[in-house]
Design a protein around this motif. Structure first.
Motif, mmCIF file in Angstrom:
data_model
loop_
_atom_site.group_PDB
_atom_site.id
_atom_site.type_symbol
_atom_site.label_atom_id
_atom_site.label_comp_id
_atom_site.label_asym_id
_atom_site.label_seq_id
_atom_site.Cartn_x
_atom_site.Cartn_y
_atom_site.Cartn_z
ATOM 1 N N PHE A 169 0.822 -0.916 -0.345
ATOM 2 C CA PHE A 169 0.371 0.449 0.086
ATOM 3 C C PHE A 169 0.805 1.498 -0.297
ATOM 4 C CE2 PHE A 169 -2.520 2.864 2.368
ATOM 5 C CZ PHE A 169 -3.802 2.892 1.252
ATOM 6 N N ALA A 170 1.914 1.348 0.638
ATOM 7 C CA ALA A 170 2.740 2.158 0.717
ATOM 8 C C ALA A 170 3.887 2.859 -1.066
ATOM 9 C CB ALA A 170 3.568 2.127 2.302
ATOM 10 N N LEU A 171 4.597 1.510 -0.966
ATOM 11 C CA LEU A 171 4.757 1.513 -3.022
ATOM 12 C C LEU A 171 3.948 2.383 -3.438
ATOM 13 C CD1 LEU A 171 7.089 0.816 -3.855
ATOM 14 C CD2 LEU A 171 6.503 -1.659 -4.500
ATOM 15 N N ILE A 172 2.038 1.699 -3.566
ATOM 16 C CA ILE A 172 1.139 2.367 -4.383
ATOM 17 C C ILE A 172 0.982 3.322 -4.378
ATOM 18 C CG2 ILE A 172 -0.632 2.235 -5.153
ATOM 19 C CD1 ILE A 172 -0.335 -0.705 -4.579
ATOM 20 N N LEU A 173 1.102 4.439 -2.524
ATOM 21 C CA LEU A 173 0.995 6.014 -3.235
ATOM 22 C C LEU A 173 1.938 7.024 -2.973
ATOM 23 C CD1 LEU A 173 -1.303 5.527 0.990
ATOM 24 C CD2 LEU A 173 -1.811 5.960 -1.593
ATOM 25 N N SER A 174 3.251 5.765 -2.710
ATOM 26 C CA SER A 174 4.419 7.074 -2.945
ATOM 27 C C SER A 174 4.315 7.331 -4.748
ATOM 28 C CB SER A 174 5.962 5.848 -3.043
ATOM 29 O OG SER A 174 5.949 4.598 -3.756
ATOM 30 N N PHE A 175 3.739 6.463 -5.231
ATOM 31 C CA PHE A 175 3.720 6.770 -7.004
ATOM 32 C C PHE A 175 2.883 7.632 -6.974
ATOM 33 C CE2 PHE A 175 5.528 2.760 -7.207
ATOM 34 C CZ PHE A 175 7.151 2.857 -8.285
ATOM 35 N N ILE A 176 1.727 8.393 -6.368
ATOM 36 C CA ILE A 176 1.127 9.546 -6.372
ATOM 37 C C ILE A 176 1.882 10.676 -5.356
ATOM 38 C CG2 ILE A 176 -1.236 10.462 -6.406
ATOM 39 C CD1 ILE A 176 -2.530 7.571 -5.443
ATOM 40 N N PRO A 177 2.321 11.754 -6.905
ATOM 41 C CA PRO A 177 2.381 12.911 -6.303
ATOM 42 C C PRO A 177 1.552 13.214 -5.680
ATOM 43 C CG PRO A 177 2.632 12.703 -8.408
ATOM 44 C CD PRO A 177 2.100 11.361 -8.203
ATOM 45 N N MET A 178 2.355 13.747 -4.427
ATOM 46 C CA MET A 178 1.761 15.241 -3.028
ATOM 47 C C MET A 178 1.019 14.460 -2.772
ATOM 48 S SD MET A 178 3.997 17.499 -3.875
ATOM 49 C CE MET A 178 2.849 18.819 -2.196
#
Length: 140
Positions: free
Chosen positions: A89-98
């Motif tokens: 989940f954290a990895l996926i969120l890290s690709f969404i800017p801001m």
């Protein structure tokens, strides 16, 4: 000639002493190794320790997974599944800017909640996503 015999006797005495000390050292080493092995078995049998290790980065998660494969523990498996889901989940969120970066602060809070549960030895589901993580990764 007498000096050579005395020197030979002295060398034999020293050799005998060295052999005795070596045997004592080997005996102590075996006892120590046995104690360490017993301690290691006790640590591995306690799922709480494996659950805590699963929270320490991806390397800790891999170590916990390997440790749990040899001796399955329900608590350890629970937190291995929780942490895998949280890391993905954290990895996926890290690709969404801001927005993703800000939401990763929420992931940090969820990680802390999970870590506290592991320290207490209780199965605490991560809010919202915990049940899904348990279902999706039930083979672990």
């Amino acid at each position: 000639m007498a000096d050579k015999k005395n020197v030979g006797d002295d060398l034999n005495d020293m050799l005998d002493d060295a052999k005795e000390k070596t045997k004592e050292f080997a005996k102590e080493a075996k006892e120590t190794a046995s104690e360490i092995a017993e301690d290691a078995k006790q640590v591995l049998s306690d799922g709480k320790n494996v659950a805590i290790i699963a929270h320490i980065t991806i390397i800790g998660w891999i170590i916990a997974l390997v440790m749990n494969n040899n001796n399955k523990n329900e608590l350890a498996s629970f937190y291995i599944r929780q942490m895998l889901g949280l890391m993905i989940f954290a990895l996926i969120l890290s690709f969404i800017p801001m927005v993703g970066w800000i939401l990763n602060l929420g992931v940090l809070v969820l990680w802390i909640i999970s870590l506290i549960g592991a320290f207490e030895g209780e199965k605490k589901l991560i809010p919202l996503l915990g049940p899904q993580f348990q279902d999706w990764f039930k083979s672990l």
